[in-house]
Design an enzyme around this catalytic site. Structure first.
Site, mmCIF file in Angstrom:
data_model
loop_
_atom_site.group_PDB
_atom_site.id
_atom_site.type_symbol
_atom_site.label_atom_id
_atom_site.label_comp_id
_atom_site.label_asym_id
_atom_site.label_seq_id
_atom_site.Cartn_x
_atom_site.Cartn_y
_atom_site.Cartn_z
ATOM 1 N N TYR A 178 -2.591 -1.203 10.285
ATOM 2 C CA TYR A 178 -2.566 -1.352 8.821
ATOM 3 C C TYR A 178 -1.236 -0.852 8.261
ATOM 4 O O TYR A 178 -0.562 -1.560 7.500
ATOM 5 C CB TYR A 178 -3.725 -0.572 8.221
ATOM 6 C CG TYR A 178 -3.889 -0.728 6.743
ATOM 7 C CD1 TYR A 178 -3.473 0.255 5.859
ATOM 8 C CD2 TYR A 178 -4.471 -1.868 6.218
ATOM 9 C CE1 TYR A 178 -3.633 0.119 4.503
ATOM 10 C CE2 TYR A 178 -4.639 -2.016 4.858
ATOM 11 C CZ TYR A 178 -4.217 -1.022 4.003
ATOM 12 O OH TYR A 178 -4.370 -1.162 2.651
ATOM 13 N N LYS B 25 1.784 -3.002 6.370
ATOM 14 C CA LYS B 25 2.220 -2.734 4.993
ATOM 15 C C LYS B 25 3.689 -2.322 4.935
ATOM 16 O O LYS B 25 4.399 -2.644 3.981
ATOM 17 C CB LYS B 25 1.326 -1.677 4.356
ATOM 18 C CG LYS B 25 -0.129 -2.120 4.204
ATOM 19 C CD LYS B 25 -0.261 -3.442 3.456
ATOM 20 C CE LYS B 25 -1.708 -3.839 3.239
ATOM 21 N NZ LYS B 25 -1.855 -5.095 2.505
ATOM 22 N N SER C 17 0.864 -1.191 0.000
ATOM 23 C CA SER C 17 0.000 0.000 0.000
ATOM 24 C C SER C 17 0.888 1.225 0.000
ATOM 25 O O SER C 17 2.054 1.154 0.410
ATOM 26 C CB SER C 17 -0.874 0.000 1.259
ATOM 27 O OG SER C 17 -1.376 1.312 1.524
HETATM 28 N N1 LIG Z 1 -8.672 -0.712 -1.793
HETATM 29 C C1 LIG Z 1 -7.628 0.072 -1.573
HETATM 30 O O1 LIG Z 1 -7.698 1.325 -1.660
HETATM 31 C C2 LIG Z 1 -6.300 -0.527 -1.270
HETATM 32 C C3 LIG Z 1 -6.159 -1.873 -0.913
HETATM 33 N N2 LIG Z 1 -4.898 -2.357 -0.648
HETATM 34 C C4 LIG Z 1 -4.707 -3.753 -0.263
HETATM 35 O O2 LIG Z 1 -5.278 -4.592 -1.251
HETATM 36 C C5 LIG Z 1 -5.689 -5.831 -0.648
HETATM 37 C C6 LIG Z 1 -7.122 -6.115 -1.025
HETATM 38 O O3 LIG Z 1 -7.888 -5.043 -0.566
HETATM 39 P P1 LIG Z 1 -9.355 -4.750 -1.157
HETATM 40 O O4 LIG Z 1 -9.597 -5.583 -2.363
HETATM 41 O O5 LIG Z 1 -9.499 -3.281 -1.242
HETATM 42 O O6 LIG Z 1 -10.235 -5.264 0.058
HETATM 43 P P2 LIG Z 1 -11.645 -6.001 0.099
HETATM 44 O O7 LIG Z 1 -12.080 -5.898 1.520
HETATM 45 O O8 LIG Z 1 -12.534 -5.522 -0.980
HETATM 46 O O9 LIG Z 1 -11.247 -7.545 -0.221
HETATM 47 C C7 LIG Z 1 -10.401 -8.224 0.644
HETATM 48 C C8 LIG Z 1 -10.657 -9.706 0.494
HETATM 49 O O10 LIG Z 1 -9.809 -10.394 1.419
HETATM 50 C C9 LIG Z 1 -10.593 -11.333 2.138
HETATM 51 N N3 LIG Z 1 -10.093 -11.555 3.493
HETATM 52 C C10 LIG Z 1 -10.065 -10.647 4.502
HETATM 53 N N4 LIG Z 1 -9.667 -11.231 5.641
HETATM 54 C C11 LIG Z 1 -9.443 -12.548 5.346
HETATM 55 C C12 LIG Z 1 -9.035 -13.668 6.107
HETATM 56 N N5 LIG Z 1 -8.825 -13.556 7.419
HETATM 57 N N6 LIG Z 1 -8.895 -14.855 5.478
HETATM 58 C C13 LIG Z 1 -9.146 -14.982 4.160
HETATM 59 N N7 LIG Z 1 -9.557 -13.948 3.373
HETATM 60 C C14 LIG Z 1 -9.704 -12.747 3.978
HETATM 61 C C15 LIG Z 1 -11.986 -10.718 2.197
HETATM 62 O O11 LIG Z 1 -12.970 -11.708 2.451
HETATM 63 C C16 LIG Z 1 -12.104 -10.082 0.827
HETATM 64 O O12 LIG Z 1 -12.630 -10.963 -0.123
HETATM 65 C C17 LIG Z 1 -5.446 -5.648 0.853
HETATM 66 O O13 LIG Z 1 -4.227 -6.248 1.207
HETATM 67 C C18 LIG Z 1 -5.354 -4.142 1.023
HETATM 68 O O14 LIG Z 1 -4.554 -3.781 2.134
HETATM 69 C C19 LIG Z 1 -3.785 -1.566 -0.718
HETATM 70 C C20 LIG Z 1 -3.898 -0.256 -1.063
HETATM 71 C C21 LIG Z 1 -5.158 0.364 -1.362
HETATM 72 C C1 LIG Z 2 -7.953 2.476 3.455
HETATM 73 C C2 LIG Z 2 -7.327 3.423 2.479
HETATM 74 O O1 LIG Z 2 -8.262 4.362 2.043
HETATM 75 C C3 LIG Z 2 -6.857 2.673 1.286
HETATM 76 O O2 LIG Z 2 -6.082 1.583 1.691
HETATM 77 C C4 LIG Z 2 -4.773 1.852 1.406
HETATM 78 O O3 LIG Z 2 -3.884 1.075 1.582
HETATM 79 C C5 LIG Z 2 -4.615 3.189 0.820
HETATM 80 O O4 LIG Z 2 -4.188 4.110 1.793
HETATM 81 C C6 LIG Z 2 -5.994 3.541 0.407
HETATM 82 O O5 LIG Z 2 -6.271 4.889 0.557
#
Ligand SMILES: NC(=O)C1=CN([C@@H]2O[C@H](COP(=O)(O)OP(=O)(O)OC[C@H]3O[C@@H](n4cnc5c(N)ncnc54)[C@H](O)[C@@H]3O)[C@@H](O)[C@H]2O)C=CC1
Ligand SMILES: C[C@H](O)[C@@H]1OC(=O)[C@H](O)[C@@H]1O
Length: 257
Positions: free
Chosen positions: A154, A158, A141
């Protein structure tokens, strides 16, 4: 196609960035193992993708070496090997530093950092035994670099991913296994919606994002496809930041409502 015949594991593949990555690799000819705690969702997606897709359901908050091995072995059993791992699953929780609950801190480290470590170990062992190299992509991230006052667990997780990626990279490159990370800015998923629902936070994010919008999951999946491909053959231990310019901007820009 770019990833024809390869086998890919994507964690957190029931929605968001993980689902986008799984769909992208599948569209590019790969076999994909979708991993998530949301068992019905991840099964439904795998069945929708049909040929070349399967699933493994489990809670990465309870990750252990046997669980990581079982997960990786499922990909080998279903598709005959493993070429790419995308350690994507992650969660966020927001609370002021002084009030941040210890148990939530620990949970976030287990899911966001311990699971990529253990699954990375299990995947690397299979890739080394196969003798044909591979690619491991950890989802980081911008918060590996940018501090946010109400998300200590968080950001710490990261930051750990950034260094886990670097150490894995220097440890595994002699086996032809390239390890890199992706550090997205704000991408429109369920995770980000929890943050962007707060108008003050929404304006703060957008006013510091030169491109003027949040990203789409497909704009992260394309980076994963690139990093896993031969087009990235000389990229080792790096974190690539698809962030709309967020990390390079040192002043605010007007927000279009
Ligand atoms: N959406 C954003 O702005 C950003 C997201 N990220 C990273 O991207 C990755 C995915 O995030 P998103 O798709 O946005 O989140 P999301 O919440 O939409 O999807 C995350 C997925 O991981 C699964 N998950 C969560 N905890 C779990 C567990 N204990 N065991 C198995 N599966 C689990 C959830 O069920 C879900 O399907 C994360 O690592 C997040 O930190 C990084 C930067 C920005
Ligand atoms: C939760 C934040 O809005 C999201 O997750 C990240 O890792 C980045 O900072 C995005 O903004």
């Amino acid at each position: 196609m770019k990833h024809q015949g390869k086998t890919v594991i994507v964690t957190g593949a029931a929605q968001g960035l993980g689902l986008a990555c799984a769909e992208r690799f599948h569209a590019e000819g790969a076999n994909v193992l979708l991993v998530d705690v949301l068992a019905q969702k991840v099964e439904d997606h795998a069945k929708r993708l049909g040929e070349r897709a399967s699933w493994w359901a489990g809670d990465l908050a309870t990750i252990s070496k046997p669980m990581a091995t079982e997960l990786v072995d499922k990909a080998v059993a279903d598709f005959g090997g493993l070429d790419i791992l995308v350690n994507n699953a992650g969660i966020i929780h927001q609370a002021e530093f002084v009030d941040f609950p210890e148990e939530i801190f620990d949970r976030i480290q287990r899911i966001n950092l311990k699971a990529p470590f253990l699954i990375g170990q299990a995947a690397a062992k299979v890739m080394i035994a196969q003798g044909r190299g591979g690619s491991i992509i950890n989802m980081s991230s911008i918060n590996a670099i940018l501090a946010i006052p109400n998300s200590v667990a968080y950001a710490v997780s990261k930051g750990g991913i950034k260094q886990l990626t670097a150490v894995m990279a220097v440890s595994l490159i002699r086996h032809g296994i390239r390890v890199n990370a992706i550090g997205p800015g704000t991408i429109l998923t369920e995770l980000a919606k929890t943050v962007m629902a707060n108008e003050t936070q929404r304006r703060a994010v957008l006013s510091r994002t030169p491109i003027g919008r949040c990203g789409e999951p497909s704009e992260v999946a394309s980076v994963a496809s690139f990093l896993a491909s031969d087009d990235a053959s000389y990229i080792v231990g790096q974190t690539i930041y698809p962030d709309g310019g967020r990390l390079i901007l040192n002043y605010t820009v007007p927000v279009d409502d």
